[in-house]
Design a protein around this motif. Structure first.
Motif, PDB file in Angstrom:
ATOM      1  N   LEU A 161      20.948   2.563 -30.096  1.00  0.00           N
ATOM      2  CA  LEU A 161      21.671   1.579 -30.672  1.00  0.00           C
ATOM      3  C   LEU A 161      21.577   0.100 -30.005  1.00  0.00           C
ATOM      4  CD1 LEU A 161      25.052   3.400 -31.779  1.00  0.00           C
ATOM      5  CD2 LEU A 161      22.565   3.274 -32.925  1.00  0.00           C
ATOM      6  N   GLY A 162      21.638  -0.069 -29.014  1.00  0.00           N
ATOM      7  CA  GLY A 162      21.330  -1.463 -28.364  1.00  0.00           C
ATOM      8  C   GLY A 162      20.142  -1.960 -28.674  1.00  0.00           C
ATOM      9  N   GLU A 163      19.011  -1.160 -28.320  1.00  0.00           N
ATOM     10  CA  GLU A 163      17.568  -1.706 -28.576  1.00  0.00           C
ATOM     11  C   GLU A 163      17.349  -1.978 -29.951  1.00  0.00           C
ATOM     12  OE1 GLU A 163      15.818   1.103 -25.210  1.00  0.00           O
ATOM     13  OE2 GLU A 163      15.455   1.623 -27.470  1.00  0.00           O
ATOM     14  N   ARG A 164      18.191  -1.669 -30.987  1.00  0.00           N
ATOM     15  CA  ARG A 164      17.867  -1.635 -32.463  1.00  0.00           C
ATOM     16  C   ARG A 164      18.782  -2.430 -32.942  1.00  0.00           C
ATOM     17  NH1 ARG A 164      16.119   3.507 -31.250  1.00  0.00           N
ATOM     18  NH2 ARG A 164      14.093   4.036 -32.510  1.00  0.00           N
ATOM     19  N   ARG A 165      19.870  -2.875 -32.340  1.00  0.00           N
ATOM     20  CA  ARG A 165      21.184  -3.877 -32.412  1.00  0.00           C
ATOM     21  C   ARG A 165      21.630  -3.206 -33.758  1.00  0.00           C
ATOM     22  NH1 ARG A 165      20.314  -9.308 -30.122  1.00  0.00           N
ATOM     23  NH2 ARG A 165      18.493  -9.080 -28.908  1.00  0.00           N
ATOM     24  N   ILE A 166      22.069  -1.957 -33.599  1.00  0.00           N
ATOM     25  CA  ILE A 166      22.700  -1.375 -34.743  1.00  0.00           C
ATOM     26  C   ILE A 166      24.225  -1.215 -34.086  1.00  0.00           C
ATOM     27  CG2 ILE A 166      22.953   0.758 -36.304  1.00  0.00           C
ATOM     28  CD1 ILE A 166      19.962   1.104 -35.738  1.00  0.00           C
ATOM     29  N   ARG A 167      25.039  -1.270 -34.727  1.00  0.00           N
ATOM     30  CA  ARG A 167      26.577  -1.016 -34.467  1.00  0.00           C
ATOM     31  C   ARG A 167      26.951   0.502 -34.867  1.00  0.00           C
ATOM     32  NH1 ARG A 167      30.503  -4.555 -37.149  1.00  0.00           N
ATOM     33  NH2 ARG A 167      29.574  -3.661 -38.964  1.00  0.00           N
ATOM     34  N   ALA A 168      27.712   1.195 -33.913  1.00  0.00           N
ATOM     35  CA  ALA A 168      28.326   2.373 -34.336  1.00  0.00           C
ATOM     36  C   ALA A 168      28.759   2.518 -35.686  1.00  0.00           C
ATOM     37  CB  ALA A 168      29.302   2.810 -33.245  1.00  0.00           C
ATOM     38  N   ALA A 169      29.798   1.525 -35.991  1.00  0.00           N
ATOM     39  CA  ALA A 169      30.214   1.352 -37.260  1.00  0.00           C
ATOM     40  C   ALA A 169      29.041   1.422 -38.313  1.00  0.00           C
ATOM     41  CB  ALA A 169      30.962   0.225 -37.213  1.00  0.00           C
ATOM     42  N   ASP A 170      28.130   0.817 -38.315  1.00  0.00           N
ATOM     43  CA  ASP A 170      27.155   1.035 -39.144  1.00  0.00           C
ATOM     44  C   ASP A 170      26.544   2.445 -39.271  1.00  0.00           C
ATOM     45  OD1 ASP A 170      27.253  -1.633 -39.672  1.00  0.00           O
ATOM     46  OD2 ASP A 170      25.630  -2.062 -38.385  1.00  0.00           O
ATOM     47  N   VAL A 171      26.461   3.037 -38.067  1.00  0.00           N
ATOM     48  CA  VAL A 171      25.609   4.667 -38.171  1.00  0.00           C
ATOM     49  C   VAL A 171      26.778   5.158 -38.938  1.00  0.00           C
ATOM     50  CG1 VAL A 171      25.179   6.476 -36.704  1.00  0.00           C
ATOM     51  CG2 VAL A 171      24.582   4.195 -36.046  1.00  0.00           C
ATOM     52  N   TYR A 172      28.254   5.245 -38.769  1.00  0.00           N
ATOM     53  CA  TYR A 172      29.157   5.785 -39.448  1.00  0.00           C
ATOM     54  C   TYR A 172      29.192   5.583 -40.929  1.00  0.00           C
ATOM     55  CZ  TYR A 172      33.994   6.602 -41.384  1.00  0.00           C
ATOM     56  OH  TYR A 172      34.827   7.028 -42.122  1.00  0.00           O
ATOM     57  N   ARG A 173      29.213   4.549 -41.315  1.00  0.00           N
ATOM     58  CA  ARG A 173      29.192   4.043 -42.753  1.00  0.00           C
ATOM     59  C   ARG A 173      28.061   4.855 -43.381  1.00  0.00           C
ATOM     60  NH1 ARG A 173      28.087  -1.404 -42.741  1.00  0.00           N
ATOM     61  NH2 ARG A 173      25.739  -0.675 -43.075  1.00  0.00           N
ATOM     62  N   ASP A 174      26.632   4.645 -42.805  1.00  0.00           N
ATOM     63  CA  ASP A 174      25.459   4.983 -43.333  1.00  0.00           C
ATOM     64  C   ASP A 174      25.233   6.446 -43.345  1.00  0.00           C
ATOM     65  OD1 ASP A 174      25.205   2.485 -43.979  1.00  0.00           O
ATOM     66  OD2 ASP A 174      23.425   2.029 -42.246  1.00  0.00           O
TER      67      ASP A 174
END
Length: 73
Positions: A10-23
């Motif tokens: 997630l850090g490498e892709r600059r994705i937040r855990a909240a985005d993963v949850y939502r998507d």
């Protein structure tokens, strides 16, 4: 020991855990435990969703590391 590299991915892709949850709809608690490497078991459906979402393989997400043993002589 099984290591989970979710936080690194997630850090490498600059994705937040909240985005993963939502998507993905993966439970927030499950994502949090995976992120912090506190998860005791994981469902194959969750691995499938994460690998699809992050476009990675299971081997990118999880890694087996042997425990070091100490022997007394």
């Amino acid at each position: 020991m099984i290591r989970c590299h979710l936080s690194r991915l997630l850090g490498e892709r600059r994705i937040r855990a909240a985005d993963v949850y939502r998507d993905t709809g993966i439970n927030k608690g499950t994502l949090s435990r995976m992120y912090n490497e506190k998860l005791l078991r994981v469902d194959l459906e969750i691995l499938d969703k994460l690998c699809d979402y992050l476009d990675c393989s299971v081997g990118d997400l999880l890694e087996y590391q042997k425990k070091e043993t100490s022997r007394e002589m």
